[in-house]
Design a protein around this motif. Structure first.
Motif, PDB file in Angstrom:
ATOM      1  N   MET A   1       1.001  -1.223   0.064  1.00 15.51           N
ATOM      2  CA  MET A   1      -0.130  -0.132   0.080  1.00 15.51           C
ATOM      3  C   MET A   1       0.852   1.322  -0.004  1.00 15.51           C
ATOM      4  SD  MET A   1      -2.790   1.516   2.735  1.00 15.51           S
ATOM      5  CE  MET A   1      -1.762   1.531   4.136  1.00 15.51           C
ATOM      6  N   ILE A   2       0.411   2.170  -0.644  1.00 11.52           N
ATOM      7  CA  ILE A   2       1.041   3.296  -0.841  1.00 11.52           C
ATOM      8  C   ILE A   2       0.110   4.875   0.163  1.00 11.52           C
ATOM      9  CG2 ILE A   2       2.249   5.235  -2.163  1.00 11.52           C
ATOM     10  CD1 ILE A   2       2.821   3.032  -4.316  1.00 11.52           C
ATOM     11  N   ARG A   3       0.714   5.447   0.689  1.00  8.98           N
ATOM     12  CA  ARG A   3       0.055   6.499   1.433  1.00  8.98           C
ATOM     13  C   ARG A   3       0.515   7.894   0.679  1.00  8.98           C
ATOM     14  NH1 ARG A   3       1.516   3.726   7.060  1.00  8.98           N
ATOM     15  NH2 ARG A   3      -0.460   2.511   7.143  1.00  8.98           N
ATOM     16  N   HIS A   4      -0.223   8.428   0.205  1.00  8.14           N
ATOM     17  CA  HIS A   4       0.183   9.779  -0.703  1.00  8.14           C
ATOM     18  C   HIS A   4      -0.582  11.043   0.155  1.00  8.14           C
ATOM     19  CE1 HIS A   4       0.261  12.329  -4.180  1.00  8.14           C
ATOM     20  NE2 HIS A   4      -0.874  12.769  -4.020  1.00  8.14           N
ATOM     21  N   ILE A   5       0.299  11.613   0.676  1.00 10.76           N
ATOM     22  CA  ILE A   5       0.153  12.964   1.636  1.00 10.76           C
ATOM     23  C   ILE A   5       0.566  14.033   0.690  1.00 10.76           C
ATOM     24  CG2 ILE A   5       0.392  13.745   3.931  1.00 10.76           C
ATOM     25  CD1 ILE A   5       1.398  10.685   4.537  1.00 10.76           C
ATOM     26  N   VAL A   6      -0.219  15.039   0.950  1.00  9.41           N
ATOM     27  CA  VAL A   6      -0.104  16.322   0.227  1.00  9.41           C
ATOM     28  C   VAL A   6      -0.316  17.486   0.978  1.00  9.41           C
ATOM     29  CG1 VAL A   6      -0.028  17.718  -1.990  1.00  9.41           C
ATOM     30  CG2 VAL A   6      -0.456  15.309  -2.152  1.00  9.41           C
ATOM     31  N   PHE A   7       0.389  18.402   1.378  1.00  6.95           N
ATOM     32  CA  PHE A   7       0.143  19.631   1.939  1.00  6.95           C
ATOM     33  C   PHE A   7       0.292  20.818   1.225  1.00  6.95           C
ATOM     34  CE2 PHE A   7       2.679  16.588   4.465  1.00  6.95           C
ATOM     35  CZ  PHE A   7       1.983  16.364   5.811  1.00  6.95           C
ATOM     36  N   PHE A   8      -0.667  21.663   1.614  1.00  2.45           N
ATOM     37  CA  PHE A   8      -0.885  22.897   0.744  1.00  2.45           C
ATOM     38  C   PHE A   8      -1.113  24.038   1.727  1.00  2.45           C
ATOM     39  CE2 PHE A   8      -2.705  19.512  -1.626  1.00  2.45           C
ATOM     40  CZ  PHE A   8      -2.579  19.972  -3.023  1.00  2.45           C
ATOM     41  N   THR A   9      -0.654  25.151   1.363  1.00  2.00           N
ATOM     42  CA  THR A   9      -0.791  26.483   1.774  1.00  2.00           C
ATOM     43  C   THR A   9      -1.360  27.392   0.791  1.00  2.00           C
ATOM     44  OG1 THR A   9       1.363  27.390   1.152  1.00  2.00           O
ATOM     45  CG2 THR A   9       1.213  26.291   3.342  1.00  2.00           C
ATOM     46  N   ALA A  10      -2.421  28.078   1.409  1.00  2.78           N
ATOM     47  CA  ALA A  10      -3.379  29.003   0.434  1.00  2.78           C
ATOM     48  C   ALA A  10      -2.487  30.425   0.494  1.00  2.78           C
ATOM     49  CB  ALA A  10      -4.638  29.207   1.073  1.00  2.78           C
ATOM     50  N   LYS A  11      -2.798  30.829  -0.725  1.00  5.66           N
ATOM     51  CA  LYS A  11      -2.223  32.471  -1.122  1.00  5.66           C
ATOM     52  C   LYS A  11      -2.949  33.317  -0.070  1.00  5.66           C
ATOM     53  CE  LYS A  11      -0.473  32.051  -5.562  1.00  5.66           C
ATOM     54  NZ  LYS A  11      -0.454  32.630  -7.082  1.00  5.66           N
ATOM     55  N   THR A  12      -4.140  33.205   0.137  1.00  5.29           N
ATOM     56  CA  THR A  12      -5.109  33.924   1.183  1.00  5.29           C
ATOM     57  C   THR A  12      -6.169  33.011   1.770  1.00  5.29           C
ATOM     58  OG1 THR A  12      -6.949  34.497  -0.253  1.00  5.29           O
ATOM     59  CG2 THR A  12      -4.924  35.976  -0.350  1.00  5.29           C
ATOM     60  N   GLU A  13      -6.445  33.301   3.067  1.00  5.60           N
ATOM     61  CA  GLU A  13      -7.503  32.489   3.572  1.00  5.60           C
ATOM     62  C   GLU A  13      -8.714  32.523   2.903  1.00  5.60           C
ATOM     63  OE1 GLU A  13      -9.496  32.550   8.112  1.00  5.60           O
ATOM     64  OE2 GLU A  13      -7.526  33.150   7.789  1.00  5.60           O
ATOM     65  N   ASP A  14      -9.023  33.491   1.944  1.00  5.45           N
ATOM     66  CA  ASP A  14     -10.266  33.437   1.092  1.00  5.45           C
ATOM     67  C   ASP A  14     -10.299  32.437   0.248  1.00  5.45           C
ATOM     68  OD1 ASP A  14     -11.073  35.616   2.443  1.00  5.45           O
ATOM     69  OD2 ASP A  14     -10.390  37.138   1.085  1.00  5.45           O
ATOM     70  N   ASN A  15      -9.135  31.808   0.052  1.00  7.55           N
ATOM     71  CA  ASN A  15      -8.922  30.730  -0.995  1.00  7.55           C
ATOM     72  C   ASN A  15      -9.232  29.313  -0.677  1.00  7.55           C
ATOM     73  OD1 ASN A  15      -8.338  32.574  -3.139  1.00  7.55           O
ATOM     74  ND2 ASN A  15      -6.010  32.282  -2.794  1.00  7.55           N
ATOM     75  N   LEU A  16      -9.372  29.130   0.870  1.00  9.73           N
ATOM     76  CA  LEU A  16      -9.416  27.843   1.342  1.00  9.73           C
ATOM     77  C   LEU A  16     -10.717  27.039   0.936  1.00  9.73           C
ATOM     78  CD1 LEU A  16      -8.349  28.630   4.929  1.00  9.73           C
ATOM     79  CD2 LEU A  16      -7.031  27.154   3.176  1.00  9.73           C
ATOM     80  N   ASP A  17     -11.686  27.670   0.853  1.00  9.49           N
ATOM     81  CA  ASP A  17     -12.903  26.711   0.443  1.00  9.49           C
ATOM     82  C   ASP A  17     -12.808  26.560  -1.114  1.00  9.49           C
ATOM     83  OD1 ASP A  17     -14.228  27.133   2.847  1.00  9.49           O
ATOM     84  OD2 ASP A  17     -15.568  28.801   2.042  1.00  9.49           O
ATOM     85  N   ALA A  18     -12.165  27.188  -2.175  1.00 13.20           N
ATOM     86  CA  ALA A  18     -11.984  26.827  -3.351  1.00 13.20           C
ATOM     87  C   ALA A  18     -10.956  25.844  -3.669  1.00 13.20           C
ATOM     88  CB  ALA A  18     -11.714  27.933  -4.152  1.00 13.20           C
ATOM     89  N   ILE A  19     -10.011  25.879  -2.786  1.00 14.74           N
ATOM     90  CA  ILE A  19      -8.898  24.995  -2.672  1.00 14.74           C
ATOM     91  C   ILE A  19      -9.511  23.543  -2.188  1.00 14.74           C
ATOM     92  CG2 ILE A  19      -6.701  23.973  -1.543  1.00 14.74           C
ATOM     93  CD1 ILE A  19      -5.888  27.121  -1.615  1.00 14.74           C
ATOM     94  N   CYS A  20     -10.084  23.510  -1.215  1.00 17.22           N
ATOM     95  CA  CYS A  20     -10.760  22.203  -0.900  1.00 17.22           C
ATOM     96  C   CYS A  20     -11.906  21.667  -2.092  1.00 17.22           C
ATOM     97  CB  CYS A  20     -11.498  22.509   0.674  1.00 17.22           C
ATOM     98  SG  CYS A  20     -10.515  22.739   2.036  1.00 17.22           S
ATOM     99  N   ASP A  21     -12.543  22.611  -2.235  1.00 18.38           N
ATOM    100  CA  ASP A  21     -13.619  22.029  -3.514  1.00 18.38           C
ATOM    101  C   ASP A  21     -12.682  21.432  -4.593  1.00 18.38           C
ATOM    102  OD1 ASP A  21     -15.536  22.815  -2.009  1.00 18.38           O
ATOM    103  OD2 ASP A  21     -15.908  24.786  -3.171  1.00 18.38           O
ATOM    104  N   GLY A  22     -11.617  22.144  -5.170  1.00 17.34           N
ATOM    105  CA  GLY A  22     -10.937  21.782  -6.305  1.00 17.34           C
ATOM    106  C   GLY A  22     -10.237  20.367  -5.953  1.00 17.34           C
ATOM    107  N   LEU A  23      -9.672  20.094  -4.525  1.00 12.14           N
ATOM    108  CA  LEU A  23      -9.002  18.899  -4.246  1.00 12.14           C
ATOM    109  C   LEU A  23      -9.896  17.778  -3.982  1.00 12.14           C
ATOM    110  CD1 LEU A  23      -6.295  20.385  -1.677  1.00 12.14           C
ATOM    111  CD2 LEU A  23      -5.986  19.580  -3.971  1.00 12.14           C
ATOM    112  N   ASN A  24     -11.135  18.169  -3.561  1.00 14.74           N
ATOM    113  CA  ASN A  24     -12.132  17.224  -3.593  1.00 14.74           C
ATOM    114  C   ASN A  24     -12.615  16.367  -4.892  1.00 14.74           C
ATOM    115  OD1 ASN A  24     -12.776  16.443  -0.581  1.00 14.74           O
ATOM    116  ND2 ASN A  24     -13.569  18.724  -0.512  1.00 14.74           N
ATOM    117  N   LEU A  25     -12.379  17.125  -5.959  1.00 15.81           N
ATOM    118  CA  LEU A  25     -12.454  16.414  -7.401  1.00 15.81           C
ATOM    119  C   LEU A  25     -11.637  15.123  -7.438  1.00 15.81           C
ATOM    120  CD1 LEU A  25     -12.469  19.422  -9.628  1.00 15.81           C
ATOM    121  CD2 LEU A  25     -14.148  18.065  -9.267  1.00 15.81           C
ATOM    122  N   LEU A  26     -10.409  15.287  -6.491  1.00 15.36           N
ATOM    123  CA  LEU A  26      -9.681  13.921  -6.697  1.00 15.36           C
ATOM    124  C   LEU A  26     -10.290  12.659  -6.343  1.00 15.36           C
ATOM    125  CD1 LEU A  26      -6.121  15.947  -5.554  1.00 15.36           C
ATOM    126  CD2 LEU A  26      -6.934  15.259  -7.734  1.00 15.36           C
ATOM    127  N   GLY A  27     -11.135  13.098  -5.283  1.00 17.87           N
ATOM    128  CA  GLY A  27     -11.685  11.794  -4.731  1.00 17.87           C
ATOM    129  C   GLY A  27     -12.757  10.988  -5.500  1.00 17.87           C
TER     130      GLY A  27
END
Length: 95
Positions: free
Chosen positions: A1-27
């Protein structure tokens, strides 16, 4: 098994929801056996720079490669890249 772990920092806090929405596409990509996107709770006493974490598990390297080759991966990258500052990734083989 491979555990894939990725850490992100947002350019601004206002971007957090959009980042999470975009990353949830991967699921929606069918190659992982486990997938989650979470915001960092930021309770560490030393370092709290990370805003969002992606954690996924894959049966093997072929499954991880298929995940990264999927068109949805490119779409998620296209959405998230302009909103994030740093992206750090680790792939750990579990024994």
């Amino acid at each position: 098994m491979i555990r894939h772990i990725v850490f992100f920092t947002a350019k601004t806090e206002d971007n957090l929801d959009a980042i999470c929405d975009g990353l949830n596409l991967l699921g929606t990509i069918p190659h992982s056996t486990h997938f989650e996107v979470t915001r960092n709770t930021k309770v560490d006493q030393i370092s709290n720079e990370v805003d969002v974490v992606v954690y996924a598990e894959f049966a093997d390297e072929a499954a991880l490669a298929a995940y990264k080759a999927h068109p949805t991966y490119d779409e998620a990258t296209r959405r998230v890249r302009p909103l994030r500052e740093i992206r750090l990734s680790a792939d750990v083989i579990a024994k």
